[in-house]
Design a protein around this motif. Structure first.
Motif, PDB file in Angstrom:
ATOM      1  N   THR A  74       0.785  -1.225   0.000  1.00  0.00           N
ATOM      2  CA  THR A  74       0.000   0.000   0.000  1.00  0.00           C
ATOM      3  C   THR A  74       0.822   1.283   0.000  1.00  0.00           C
ATOM      4  N   CYS A  75       2.095   1.214   0.286  1.00  0.00           N
ATOM      5  CA  CYS A  75       2.944   2.406   0.291  1.00  0.00           C
ATOM      6  C   CYS A  75       3.984   2.300  -0.822  1.00  0.00           C
ATOM      7  N   PRO A  76       4.350   3.433  -1.387  1.00  0.00           N
ATOM      8  CA  PRO A  76       5.331   3.396  -2.479  1.00  0.00           C
ATOM      9  C   PRO A  76       6.693   2.854  -2.053  1.00  0.00           C
ATOM     10  N   GLN A  77       7.064   3.078  -0.784  1.00  0.00           N
ATOM     11  CA  GLN A  77       8.355   2.591  -0.308  1.00  0.00           C
ATOM     12  C   GLN A  77       8.146   1.722   0.922  1.00  0.00           C
ATOM     13  N   PRO A  78       8.878   0.622   1.034  1.00  0.00           N
ATOM     14  CA  PRO A  78       8.759  -0.242   2.212  1.00  0.00           C
ATOM     15  C   PRO A  78       9.116   0.530   3.487  1.00  0.00           C
ATOM     16  N   ALA A  79       8.477   0.176   4.570  1.00  0.00           N
ATOM     17  CA  ALA A  79       8.733   0.841   5.845  1.00  0.00           C
ATOM     18  C   ALA A  79       9.269  -0.165   6.848  1.00  0.00           C
ATOM     19  N   VAL A  80      10.201   0.290   7.671  1.00  0.00           N
ATOM     20  CA  VAL A  80      10.678  -0.497   8.802  1.00  0.00           C
ATOM     21  C   VAL A  80      10.022   0.138  10.019  1.00  0.00           C
ATOM     22  N   LEU A  81       8.995  -0.513  10.521  1.00  0.00           N
ATOM     23  CA  LEU A  81       8.159   0.083  11.551  1.00  0.00           C
ATOM     24  C   LEU A  81       8.569  -0.369  12.948  1.00  0.00           C
ATOM     25  N   ALA A  82       8.310   0.475  13.948  1.00  0.00           N
ATOM     26  CA  ALA A  82       8.662   0.170  15.324  1.00  0.00           C
ATOM     27  C   ALA A  82       7.442  -0.109  16.188  1.00  0.00           C
ATOM     28  N   GLY A  83       6.291   0.357  15.766  1.00  0.00           N
ATOM     29  CA  GLY A  83       5.060   0.233  16.543  1.00  0.00           C
ATOM     30  C   GLY A  83       4.393   1.582  16.637  1.00  0.00           C
ATOM     31  N   GLY A  84       3.102   1.566  16.870  1.00  0.00           N
ATOM     32  CA  GLY A  84       2.390   2.836  16.940  1.00  0.00           C
ATOM     33  C   GLY A  84       0.909   2.644  17.164  1.00  0.00           C
ATOM     34  N   THR A  85       0.142   3.608  16.672  1.00  0.00           N
ATOM     35  CA  THR A  85      -1.296   3.632  16.902  1.00  0.00           C
ATOM     36  C   THR A  85      -2.029   3.879  15.597  1.00  0.00           C
ATOM     37  N   ILE A  86      -3.145   3.188  15.438  1.00  0.00           N
ATOM     38  CA  ILE A  86      -4.055   3.452  14.328  1.00  0.00           C
ATOM     39  C   ILE A  86      -5.364   3.924  14.960  1.00  0.00           C
ATOM     40  N   THR A  87      -5.848   5.060  14.515  1.00  0.00           N
ATOM     41  CA  THR A  87      -7.125   5.577  14.985  1.00  0.00           C
ATOM     42  C   THR A  87      -8.158   5.320  13.902  1.00  0.00           C
ATOM     43  N   PHE A  88      -9.134   4.464  14.214  1.00  0.00           N
ATOM     44  CA  PHE A  88     -10.203   4.110  13.281  1.00  0.00           C
ATOM     45  C   PHE A  88     -11.453   4.902  13.622  1.00  0.00           C
ATOM     46  N   THR A  89     -12.152   5.324  12.601  1.00  0.00           N
ATOM     47  CA  THR A  89     -13.493   5.893  12.769  1.00  0.00           C
ATOM     48  C   THR A  89     -14.449   5.032  11.970  1.00  0.00           C
ATOM     49  N   LEU A  90     -15.394   4.417  12.658  1.00  0.00           N
ATOM     50  CA  LEU A  90     -16.408   3.569  12.028  1.00  0.00           C
ATOM     51  C   LEU A  90     -17.707   4.356  12.008  1.00  0.00           C
ATOM     52  N   SER A  91     -18.432   4.304  10.877  1.00  0.00           N
ATOM     53  CA  SER A  91     -19.660   5.096  10.780  1.00  0.00           C
ATOM     54  C   SER A  91     -20.725   4.414   9.916  1.00  0.00           C
ATOM     55  N   ASN A  92     -21.922   4.949  10.004  1.00  0.00           N
ATOM     56  CA  ASN A  92     -23.034   4.423   9.219  1.00  0.00           C
ATOM     57  C   ASN A  92     -23.125   5.078   7.838  1.00  0.00           C
ATOM     58  N   MET A  93     -22.394   6.156   7.611  1.00  0.00           N
ATOM     59  CA  MET A  93     -22.392   6.881   6.340  1.00  0.00           C
ATOM     60  C   MET A  93     -20.970   7.234   5.952  1.00  0.00           C
ATOM     61  N   PRO A  94     -20.729   7.423   4.652  1.00  0.00           N
ATOM     62  CA  PRO A  94     -19.367   7.800   4.236  1.00  0.00           C
ATOM     63  C   PRO A  94     -18.987   9.189   4.702  1.00  0.00           C
TER      64      PRO A  94
END
Length: 154
Positions: A134-154
């Motif tokens: 999904t990203c143009p360049q590979p990433a070497v990741l250490a850890g982090g947070t993903i903030t999701f927003t779930l909804s009934n409409m776009p």
């Protein structure tokens, strides 16, 4: 002349009183409200290869991925991912859409969703962090947070 004016005023009031109930009966349809729920998801890395894929379907769900359960009516997902390294975070969103026990691609993003991802209501959302597709360049990741927003409409 005064009688004519009074009669015209009474006739006007009568006509107006008939029009008001007709307008009152025309109810405007209310637009459904957008309902959102925010979920923060912490992940740890390294997030590479089969180790990462296995982490999202069982065992330790926070190693490179994990599972979210959407609530009733939640049909869309947006997200922002932040890694301790500051690099763009590749994230794949998958669900078992055909019931065969295998993950099916639903969407992906690099750091942040460009537009809402349509999800299947009631099916658990499987989150995979670190896949380089999904990203143009590979990433070497250490850890982090993903903030999701779930909804009934776009």
């Amino acid at each position: 002349m005064k009688k004519l004016i009074v009669l015209m005023a009474i006739a006007g009031l009568f006509v107006a009183s008939m029009a008001v109930p007709a307008e009152a009966q025309k109810k405007k349809k209310k637009k459904p409200a957008k309902i959102e729920r925010t979920v923060e998801f912490d992940y740890v890395c390294p997030c590479v290869g089969l180790f990462q894929l296995g982490g999202a379907t069982g065992g330790n769900p926070n190693i490179g991925g994990g599972v979210l359960q959407p609530a009733a009516g939640e049909l869309y997902l947006t997200a922002t991912a932040t890694d301790a390294t500051g690099m763009a975070v590749p994230v794949d969103i998958q669900q078992d859409t055909d019931g065969d026990g295998q993950n099916d691609a639903v969407g992906s993003f690099c750091g942040e969703t460009a537009s809402p991802i349509l999800i299947n209501e009631g099916l658990e959302i499987r989150v995979f962090v670190g896949l380089p597709v999904t990203c143009p360049q590979p990433a070497v990741l250490a850890g982090g947070t993903i903030t999701f927003t779930l909804s009934n409409m776009p």
